[in-house]
Design an enzyme around this catalytic site. Structure first.
Site, mmCIF file in Angstrom:
data_model
loop_
_atom_site.group_PDB
_atom_site.id
_atom_site.type_symbol
_atom_site.label_atom_id
_atom_site.label_comp_id
_atom_site.label_asym_id
_atom_site.label_seq_id
_atom_site.Cartn_x
_atom_site.Cartn_y
_atom_site.Cartn_z
ATOM 1 N N LYS A 16 0.833 -1.206 0.000
ATOM 2 C CA LYS A 16 0.000 0.000 0.000
ATOM 3 C C LYS A 16 0.871 1.261 0.000
ATOM 4 O O LYS A 16 0.632 2.184 -0.774
ATOM 5 C CB LYS A 16 -0.931 0.027 1.230
ATOM 6 C CG LYS A 16 -1.853 -1.165 1.333
ATOM 7 C CD LYS A 16 -2.783 -1.062 2.532
ATOM 8 C CE LYS A 16 -2.100 -1.086 3.882
ATOM 9 N NZ LYS A 16 -1.401 -2.361 4.195
ATOM 10 N N ARG A 87 -9.942 0.613 8.462
ATOM 11 C CA ARG A 87 -9.472 -0.712 8.869
ATOM 12 C C ARG A 87 -10.522 -1.505 9.610
ATOM 13 O O ARG A 87 -10.263 -2.636 10.006
ATOM 14 C CB ARG A 87 -8.283 -0.552 9.807
ATOM 15 C CG ARG A 87 -6.968 -0.517 9.111
ATOM 16 C CD ARG A 87 -5.937 -0.245 10.174
ATOM 17 N NE ARG A 87 -4.791 -1.078 10.043
ATOM 18 C CZ ARG A 87 -3.715 -0.749 9.324
ATOM 19 N NH1 ARG A 87 -3.672 0.357 8.634
ATOM 20 N NH2 ARG A 87 -2.692 -1.547 9.296
ATOM 21 N N ARG A 121 11.675 -5.754 5.423
ATOM 22 C CA ARG A 121 11.519 -4.333 5.067
ATOM 23 C C ARG A 121 12.505 -3.456 5.838
ATOM 24 O O ARG A 121 12.772 -3.682 7.010
ATOM 25 C CB ARG A 121 10.093 -3.873 5.368
ATOM 26 C CG ARG A 121 9.941 -2.354 5.228
ATOM 27 C CD ARG A 121 8.525 -1.909 5.206
ATOM 28 N NE ARG A 121 7.777 -2.342 6.360
ATOM 29 C CZ ARG A 121 6.459 -2.242 6.464
ATOM 30 N NH1 ARG A 121 5.756 -1.719 5.469
ATOM 31 N NH2 ARG A 121 5.850 -2.649 7.540
ATOM 32 N N ARG A 165 -0.470 -8.648 13.542
ATOM 33 C CA ARG A 165 -1.060 -7.683 12.593
ATOM 34 C C ARG A 165 -1.906 -8.409 11.547
ATOM 35 O O ARG A 165 -2.975 -7.925 11.160
ATOM 36 C CB ARG A 165 0.045 -6.866 11.917
ATOM 37 C CG ARG A 165 0.643 -5.820 12.858
ATOM 38 C CD ARG A 165 2.017 -5.364 12.405
ATOM 39 N NE ARG A 165 2.019 -4.749 11.109
ATOM 40 C CZ ARG A 165 3.106 -4.611 10.342
ATOM 41 N NH1 ARG A 165 4.274 -5.071 10.755
ATOM 42 N NH2 ARG A 165 3.014 -4.013 9.181
#
Ligand code: AP5
Ligand code: MG
Ligand code: ZN
Length: 208
Positions: A16, A87, A121, A165
């Site tokens: 995203k 969300r 990441r 998550r």
């Protein structure tokens, strides 16, 4: 600045942020992202506690805090690409009360690929650029291509927090995806392939 209202949905690590930044640059849109806004204010005390106390555990920050961020950001934006919000269904309801949407994209990526992307990441603490130790390397290891700062790992990118998550995503955010699918506005985009490939899939819909 153009005036399209674009929403990018997808699980943690779907791309995203990577795609929003590109869309914002290509179509001259404001990049509105609750994740970055919360990280910039992680340790600010609110009546609900600090954002960090939720984020570092992989839980959602309470709705009043994020709704306020989105409201303020959208007031200042003409066209925007919204990333990381809504969300849950109550955030959908709030968003509907403050704006309308022209495009809703859903980035589909298999779960084991998400875990690899997130645990590898690296992010730039100064300009927010995103990298990956394997899939998206900077020219010089550990250094941001854009601004030269030293790259860091996000506090919530440990394997344990990533799993939480993903659990929170399945429980709270999948119903949001279903909501837009039922409305008929959802455009599902294959989120695998290079970032350039994925960008082209999204951009071609917006250019039409
Ligand atoms: P947020 O920052 O929004 O995190 P997220 O949704 O978990 O998503 P990510 O930012 O981790 O992933 P992304 O989809 O942006 O992927 P990226 O482009 O970086 O939220 C963090 C926390 O804040 C939440 O847990 C919550 O606590 C709180 N929060 C935020 N919004 C909230 C809200 N509305 N309500 C309540 N709480 C909220 O890519 C990932 C990696 O993959 C990178 O390394 C990248 O280089 C790599 N990559 C990207 N594309 C590709 C590709 N095509 N191929 C290979 N690698 C790729
Ligand atoms: Mg992101
Ligand atoms: Zn940077």
């Amino acid at each position: 600045m153009s005036d399209e209202h674009v929403l990018l949905l997808g699980p943690p690590g779907a791309g995203k942020g990577t795609q929003s930044k590109r869309l914002a640059a290509e179509f001259d849109l404001e990049h509105v992202t609750t994740g970055d806004a919360l990280r910039a204010n992680k340790h600010v005390e609110t009546e609900h506690g600090t954002p960090a106390s939720f984020m570092d555990a992989g839980e959602l920050v309470p709705d009043p805090v994020v709704n306020e961020i989105v409201k303020t950001a959208l007031e200042d934006a003409d066209g925007y690409v919204l990333d990381g919000y809504p969300r849950n269904l109550s955030q959908v309801e709030y968003l509907d009360s403050v704006t309308d949407l022209d495009y809703v994209f859903y980035l589909a990526v298999p779960e084991d690929e998400l875990v690899n992307r997130l645990t590898g990441r690296r992010v730039c603490p100064d300009c927010g650029a995103n990298y990956h130790v394997e899939f998206n390397q900077p020219a010089e290891e550990g250094v941001c291509d854009e601004c030269g700062a030293d790259l860091v790992q996000r506090d919530d990118d440990t394997e344990e927090t990533v799993r939480e998550r993903l659990r929170v995503y399945h429980e709270n955010t999948e119903p949001v995806v279903e909501h837009y699918r039922e409305k008929g506005t959802l455009v599902e985009v294959e989120g695998e392939g290079t970032p350039d490939d994925v960008f082209e899939r999204i951009a071609s819909e917006v250019r039409d």
